[in-house]
Design an enzyme around this catalytic site. Structure first.
Site, short mmCIF file in Angstrom:
data_model
loop_
_atom_site.label_atom_id
_atom_site.label_comp_id
_atom_site.label_asym_id
_atom_site.label_seq_id
_atom_site.Cartn_x
_atom_site.Cartn_y
_atom_site.Cartn_z
N HIS A 18 56.78 0.74 21.62
CA HIS A 18 58.10 0.51 22.61
C HIS A 18 58.25 1.32 23.33
O HIS A 18 58.42 0.42 24.46
CB HIS A 18 59.25 0.77 21.43
CG HIS A 18 59.26 -0.20 19.85
ND1 HIS A 18 59.23 1.34 19.28
CD2 HIS A 18 59.90 -1.20 19.99
CE1 HIS A 18 60.40 -0.47 17.48
NE2 HIS A 18 59.97 -1.54 18.43
N LYS A 42 67.27 -5.66 7.93
CA LYS A 42 66.59 -4.58 7.72
C LYS A 42 67.59 -3.10 7.01
O LYS A 42 69.62 -2.95 8.11
CB LYS A 42 66.06 -4.62 8.99
CG LYS A 42 65.14 -5.03 9.01
CD LYS A 42 63.79 -4.21 10.32
CE LYS A 42 63.07 -4.50 11.33
NZ LYS A 42 62.70 -4.75 11.96
N ARG A 89 52.90 -8.25 19.40
CA ARG A 89 51.70 -7.75 18.92
C ARG A 89 50.87 -9.04 19.03
O ARG A 89 49.54 -8.65 19.21
CB ARG A 89 52.53 -6.83 17.72
CG ARG A 89 53.27 -5.96 18.21
CD ARG A 89 53.51 -5.26 16.55
NE ARG A 89 54.39 -6.00 16.12
CZ ARG A 89 54.49 -5.94 14.71
NH1 ARG A 89 54.29 -4.20 14.54
NH2 ARG A 89 55.68 -6.90 14.21
N SER A 125 56.98 0.75 13.31
CA SER A 125 58.39 1.53 12.69
C SER A 125 58.47 1.69 11.00
O SER A 125 58.11 3.06 11.02
CB SER A 125 60.25 1.09 12.62
OG SER A 125 59.49 0.58 14.29
N1 COA Z 1 54.49 -2.43 20.01
C1 COA Z 1 54.45 -1.90 18.89
N2 COA Z 1 55.05 -2.00 17.55
C2 COA Z 1 56.53 -3.01 17.14
C3 COA Z 1 56.24 -3.66 19.43
C4 COA Z 1 54.95 -2.94 19.94
N3 COA Z 1 55.71 -3.09 21.27
N4 COA Z 1 57.55 -4.31 19.27
C5 COA Z 1 57.44 -3.74 18.32
N5 COA Z 1 57.35 -3.31 17.50
C6 COA Z 1 57.38 -3.76 15.70
C7 COA Z 1 58.63 -2.58 15.47
O1 COA Z 1 58.11 -0.97 15.21
C8 COA Z 1 59.05 -2.66 14.28
O2 COA Z 1 58.36 -2.96 13.24
P1 COA Z 1 58.71 -2.23 11.67
O3 COA Z 1 59.25 -4.10 11.62
O4 COA Z 1 58.74 -1.84 10.85
O5 COA Z 1 60.75 -2.13 11.87
C9 COA Z 1 59.03 -4.28 14.63
O6 COA Z 1 57.65 -4.80 15.27
C10 COA Z 1 60.21 -5.35 15.51
O7 COA Z 1 61.20 -4.53 15.52
P2 COA Z 1 61.85 -4.69 16.74
O8 COA Z 1 60.74 -4.89 17.95
O9 COA Z 1 62.53 -3.26 16.68
O10 COA Z 1 63.01 -5.45 16.52
P3 COA Z 1 63.59 -6.75 15.41
O11 COA Z 1 62.87 -7.50 14.85
O12 COA Z 1 64.19 -5.18 14.52
O13 COA Z 1 65.26 -6.71 15.85
C11 COA Z 1 66.74 -7.06 17.37
C12 COA Z 1 66.46 -6.61 16.59
C13 COA Z 1 68.28 -5.65 17.05
C14 COA Z 1 66.30 -7.07 18.45
C15 COA Z 1 67.33 -8.29 16.67
O14 COA Z 1 67.12 -8.24 15.54
C16 COA Z 1 68.96 -8.98 17.19
O15 COA Z 1 68.71 -9.65 18.08
N6 COA Z 1 70.00 -9.03 16.26
C17 COA Z 1 70.95 -9.19 16.78
C18 COA Z 1 71.37 -10.56 16.04
C19 COA Z 1 70.73 -11.60 16.99
O16 COA Z 1 71.02 -12.13 18.22
N7 COA Z 1 69.60 -12.49 17.02
C20 COA Z 1 68.76 -13.55 17.14
C21 COA Z 1 69.49 -14.86 16.76
S1 COA Z 1 69.41 -15.46 15.43
#
Ligand code: COA
Length: 154
Positions: A18, A42, A89, A125
């Site tokens: 991140h 989640k 990723r 994560s």
């Molecule tokens: N390097 C390594 N790991 C990474 C990374 C990177 N650059 N970017 C993301 N990851 C990992 C994270 O650790 C996470 O791991 P986990 O699944 O074990 O927790 C995973 O990739 C993805 O998570 P993250 O990037 O934190 O996003 P998310 O998929 O949990 O989404 C929101 C979170 C808030 C962006 C998303 O749910 C959202 O937009 N919510 C609001 C409702 C909405 O608008 N939904 C979309 C419309 S349908």
């Protein structure tokens, strides 16, 4: 016109992957908001307040702010006048992220994808939490401030 990006995520906890995306987005945009949102699929380990505090403890450039939002990411970005930044990723992220990007585009907000560095492509994560839960070393996965917070949680 100033260019604003929102880098949203669960950040449960924030990883070096991140952080890398945040730093690169900060180079590309005038301002970046790192925003904690809700992924309804989640169940986070850390509260929003704990995750905000972890993000505040990262050494981030001056043009990066930390925030939180409820509801849809696209609505939050529209209010802020921002584009979305997402890290990709590997192919495992591609299909899911493209689906979400198209849904957000239909809501009027564009997504910019940044490739995650190869060495961080397999960080998540969940892996950090799993390692920490069983006493594994997470030094390479998260920065020191986050390592302390995660270790304290377990
Ligand atoms: N390097 C390594 N790991 C990474 C990374 C990177 N650059 N970017 C993301 N990851 C990992 C994270 O650790 C996470 O791991 P986990 O699944 O074990 O927790 C995973 O990739 C993805 O998570 P993250 O990037 O934190 O996003 P998310 O998929 O949990 O989404 C929101 C979170 C808030 C962006 C998303 O749910 C959202 O937009 N919510 C609001 C409702 C909405 O608008 N939904 C979309 C419309 S349908």
């Amino acid at each position: 016109m100033s260019r604003l990006a929102v880098y949203a995520g669960s950040f449960d906890p924030p990883t070096r992957g991140h952080e890398d995306i945040i730093l690169r987005a900060a180079d590309m945009f005038d301002n970046v908001i790192v925003a904690i949102g809700t992924n309804s699929g989640k169940k986070p380990l850390f509260t929003v307040e704990e995750r905000l505090s972890m993000l505040h403890n990262l050494k981030l450039p001056d043009n990066v702010q930390v925030g939180q939002f409820d509801g849809l990411l696209a609505h939050y970005c529209q209010r802020a006048g921002a584009v979305i930044v997402r890290g990709l990723r590997a192919t495992m992220d591609f299909e899911y992220e493209m689906q979400i990007a198209h849904a957000n585009l239909r809501l009027g907000v564009m997504t910019v994808f940044l490739p995650t560095r190869a060495e961080q492509s397999f960080i998540s994560s969940s892996i950090v939490k799993e390692l920490a839960r069983h006493g594994g070393d997470i030094t390479g996965y998260v920065s020191e401030a986050i390592r302390l917070a995660v270790t304290a949680k377990f």
